[in-house]
Design a protein around this motif. Structure first.
Motif, PDB file in Angstrom:
ATOM      1  N   GLN A  51       0.819  -1.217   0.000  1.00  0.00           N
ATOM      2  CA  GLN A  51       0.000   0.000   0.000  1.00  0.00           C
ATOM      3  C   GLN A  51       0.853   1.268   0.000  1.00  0.00           C
ATOM      4  O   GLN A  51       0.355   2.366   0.223  1.00  0.00           O
ATOM      5  CB  GLN A  51      -0.925   0.011   1.231  1.00  0.00           C
ATOM      6  N   GLY A  52       2.144   1.095  -0.247  1.00  0.00           N
ATOM      7  CA  GLY A  52       3.034   2.248  -0.257  1.00  0.00           C
ATOM      8  C   GLY A  52       3.595   2.608   1.102  1.00  0.00           C
ATOM      9  O   GLY A  52       4.305   3.603   1.251  1.00  0.00           O
ATOM     10  N   GLU A  53       3.333   1.767   2.100  1.00  0.00           N
ATOM     11  CA  GLU A  53       3.818   2.055   3.452  1.00  0.00           C
ATOM     12  C   GLU A  53       5.310   1.724   3.565  1.00  0.00           C
ATOM     13  O   GLU A  53       5.836   0.905   2.821  1.00  0.00           O
ATOM     14  CB  GLU A  53       3.015   1.261   4.492  1.00  0.00           C
ATOM     15  N   SER A  60      12.845   5.628 -10.772  1.00  0.00           N
ATOM     16  CA  SER A  60      13.199   6.260  -9.495  1.00  0.00           C
ATOM     17  C   SER A  60      12.058   6.246  -8.484  1.00  0.00           C
ATOM     18  O   SER A  60      12.274   6.517  -7.299  1.00  0.00           O
ATOM     19  CB  SER A  60      13.638   7.707  -9.736  1.00  0.00           C
ATOM     20  N   ALA A  61      10.852   5.935  -8.923  1.00  0.00           N
ATOM     21  CA  ALA A  61       9.695   5.981  -8.004  1.00  0.00           C
ATOM     22  C   ALA A  61       9.791   4.867  -6.971  1.00  0.00           C
ATOM     23  O   ALA A  61      10.307   3.784  -7.261  1.00  0.00           O
ATOM     24  CB  ALA A  61       8.401   5.833  -8.798  1.00  0.00           C
ATOM     25  N   PRO A  62       9.303   5.121  -5.745  1.00  0.00           N
ATOM     26  CA  PRO A  62       9.274   4.056  -4.732  1.00  0.00           C
ATOM     27  C   PRO A  62       8.605   2.803  -5.299  1.00  0.00           C
ATOM     28  O   PRO A  62       7.636   2.887  -6.062  1.00  0.00           O
ATOM     29  CB  PRO A  62       8.444   4.668  -3.599  1.00  0.00           C
ATOM     30  N   THR A  63       9.147   1.656  -4.959  1.00  0.00           N
ATOM     31  CA  THR A  63       8.727   0.396  -5.561  1.00  0.00           C
ATOM     32  C   THR A  63       7.971  -0.457  -4.564  1.00  0.00           C
ATOM     33  O   THR A  63       8.494  -0.775  -3.494  1.00  0.00           O
ATOM     34  CB  THR A  63       9.967  -0.364  -6.085  1.00  0.00           C
ATOM     35  N   LYS A  64       6.757  -0.830  -4.924  1.00  0.00           N
ATOM     36  CA  LYS A  64       5.925  -1.634  -4.013  1.00  0.00           C
ATOM     37  C   LYS A  64       6.348  -3.101  -4.045  1.00  0.00           C
ATOM     38  O   LYS A  64       6.493  -3.690  -5.113  1.00  0.00           O
ATOM     39  CB  LYS A  64       4.451  -1.495  -4.391  1.00  0.00           C
ATOM     40  N   PHE A  65       6.517  -3.636  -2.858  1.00  0.00           N
ATOM     41  CA  PHE A  65       6.883  -5.045  -2.714  1.00  0.00           C
ATOM     42  C   PHE A  65       5.833  -5.733  -1.859  1.00  0.00           C
ATOM     43  O   PHE A  65       5.541  -5.282  -0.748  1.00  0.00           O
ATOM     44  CB  PHE A  65       8.262  -5.180  -2.052  1.00  0.00           C
ATOM     45  N   ASP A  66       5.277  -6.817  -2.379  1.00  0.00           N
ATOM     46  CA  ASP A  66       4.299  -7.597  -1.639  1.00  0.00           C
ATOM     47  C   ASP A  66       4.826  -9.021  -1.537  1.00  0.00           C
ATOM     48  O   ASP A  66       4.988  -9.711  -2.550  1.00  0.00           O
ATOM     49  CB  ASP A  66       2.955  -7.590  -2.364  1.00  0.00           C
ATOM     50  N   VAL A  67       5.122  -9.457  -0.316  1.00  0.00           N
ATOM     51  CA  VAL A  67       5.700 -10.780  -0.117  1.00  0.00           C
ATOM     52  C   VAL A  67       4.798 -11.872  -0.679  1.00  0.00           C
ATOM     53  O   VAL A  67       5.277 -12.934  -1.116  1.00  0.00           O
ATOM     54  CB  VAL A  67       5.995 -11.018   1.381  1.00  0.00           C
ATOM     55  N   GLU A  68       3.492 -11.605  -0.738  1.00  0.00           N
ATOM     56  CA  GLU A  68       2.563 -12.623  -1.252  1.00  0.00           C
ATOM     57  C   GLU A  68       2.787 -12.911  -2.728  1.00  0.00           C
ATOM     58  O   GLU A  68       2.399 -13.966  -3.229  1.00  0.00           O
ATOM     59  CB  GLU A  68       1.111 -12.199  -1.007  1.00  0.00           C
ATOM     60  N   ASP A  69       3.411 -11.980  -3.458  1.00  0.00           N
ATOM     61  CA  ASP A  69       3.692 -12.205  -4.876  1.00  0.00           C
ATOM     62  C   ASP A  69       4.699 -13.337  -5.090  1.00  0.00           C
ATOM     63  O   ASP A  69       4.809 -13.888  -6.200  1.00  0.00           O
ATOM     64  CB  ASP A  69       4.240 -10.930  -5.528  1.00  0.00           C
TER      65      ASP A  69
END
Length: 441
Positions: free
Chosen positions: A236-238, A295-304
């Motif tokens: 969620q961008g956190e 350069s944009a913040p990169t979303k990481f979801d461990v569920e992927d």
């Protein structure tokens, strides 16, 4: 020759943020046929632990990220001392004695005046007698590098053209009062003497890079090609900072994530290329291009990681998982049959244990109330085991003829009665593996 390095501090376990840096540097070196150095940044004797050095190596080996040599900063303290002496002789290194409280007050005063909160270089005005008095009162001071207050510019491999006004940056502390050499100096000396040509690290190092460029130039070194990747956030961008402990590589390994699933995701995450599961390291190396990252913040979801792990396992031959299947307790003569039945119905190898438990001990049947009489009649018609590949079709044909049921109304209740599940592998393949049928009783 292209030379890169991964330089973790052995103060904890590698997490996904560290891996991003390690992988990019590794892929650049391997694609160019160059050298990848594992450099242990262990200049902090209190926080650095040998157990973490071993863990770092273990995690990299699990991923298949092989290094060409290992360097340790704790074995190079004499090189840092020589560099410090050289900077002193050049008039680019000076001792400062402010306490943290005094520095904080200075920063607040500058902010109140609308000025950037940078060190005011008051220490440069101290006489030798004043320095002696401060040492007697407070102990040794810190050593700061005197920046040339001009614009520092470079073309970043990810961010493009960067220009930072050195006047807006404090003269960096390179040696603490207790004599500990800090990362900024040690890293410059190492990169210069080890011939590092490319440095990829997080975008939180951009200002640090600006100061290091001046230190490299002061020491007569060649400035490497710098690239600063975006920082990872949660889905969620956190901020991930508080969750990184749960995203340690060894935790992901414990959860059953496969190395190539993790590497496939991290080699593309944040780039303009889609994530594609790769099964060989060579494919990741060939397809890697640092210029494709943004350069944009990169979303990481461990569920992927879990769908990728499942897809990776689906294509694995028996030989790749034979040891795991044996540990689960599957007899050798059933191993191939067991793997063929379960491979497309697992997410991680941990799921194999549940499947063997079902086949070996029988499932607790799930029978809907409206199907109870039907299931009882069908189970009475089930032949004695052992079952074979024809048992399911022969039995259900007989049940259909006797009860008039067909389609989903025939097959689903029987699957749930035998396996306790409404979905799963083809029942023709499941039946020969069933050692016990609880619903018979």
């Amino acid at each position: 020759m292209t030379t890169t390095r991964f330089a973790p501090s052995p103060t904890g376990y590698i997490h996904v943020g560290n891996l991003r840096t390690a992988l990019m540097n590794y892929l650049i070196a391997r694609k160019a046929g160059g050298t990848f150095i594992l450099r242990i940044d262990d200049t902090d004797p209190e926080r650095s632990k040998e157990e973490y050095v071993d863990a770092i190596k273990e995690d990299l080996e699990w991923l298949g990220l092989s290094w060409d040599r290992v360097e340790r900063q704790s074995e190079r303290l004499d090189r840092y001392a020589e560099a410090a002496d050289k900077l002193r002789e050049m008039g680019r290194f000076y001792e400062a004695f402010e306490t943290p409280t005094e520095l904080d007050l200075k920063r607040k005063k500058q902010l109140n005046m609308g000025k950037p909160p940078v060190y005011d270089r008051a220490a440069l005005a101290l006489s030798d007698a004043e320095k002696d008095a401060l040492r007697a009162e407070r102990g040794q001071g810190v050593w700061r590098f005197k920046l040339d207050q001009e614009r520092i510019e470079w073309t970043d491999g990810i961010l493009g053209d960067i220009s930072i006004d050195a006047a807006s940056v404090s003269d960096p502390v390179l040696i603490r009062g207790d004599g500990q050499v800090l990362y900024t100096l040690a890293s410059v000396v190492d990169d210069t003497e080890m011939g590092v040509t490319h440095v990829v690290r997080g975008s939180d190092h951009v200002t640090n890079t600006a100061t290091q460029i001046q230190i490299i130039q002061a020491l007569g070194g060649t400035v490497p090609n710098f690239a600063h990747h975006s920082l990872l956030t949660g889905p969620q961008g956190e901020a991930l900072s508080k969750r990184l402990g749960t995203l340690a590589l060894r935790d992901l390994r414990e959860r059953g994530v496969q190395p190539m699933a993790l590497l496939s995701l991290m080699a593309r995450l944040g780039s303009s290329d889609p994530v594609e599961l790769r099964t060989e390291m060579a494919e990741l190396i060939d397809g890697f291009d640092i210029g494709r990252f943004g350069s944009a913040p990169t979303k990481f979801d461990v569920e992927d990681l879990f769908p990728l792990t499942a897809r990776y396992l689906h294509d694995q031959p028996l030989e790749a998982v034979a040891d795991t299947i044996a540990k689960v307790g599957v007899p050798d003569d059933l191993a191939a049959q067991f793997w063929n039945v379960t491979r497309e119905n697992i997410t991680t190898l941990h799921d194999l244990d549940g499947w063997w438990h079902l086949f070996r001990d029988g499932a607790d049947p799930v029978i809907d109330e409206e199907d109870r009489e039907f299931v009882a009649q069908a189970m009475a018609m089930l032949p004695e085991g052992p079952f074979d590949g024809d048992t399911w079709s022969t039995w259900t044909a007989q049940v259909k003829e006797a009860t008039g049921r067909k389609g989903r109304g025939l097959f689903m209740p029987l699957r749930k009665a035998l396996t306790g599940q409404s979905h799963g592998p083809d029942m023709s393949a499941v039946m020969p593996l069933l050692q016990v049928v609880k619903a018979r009783g």
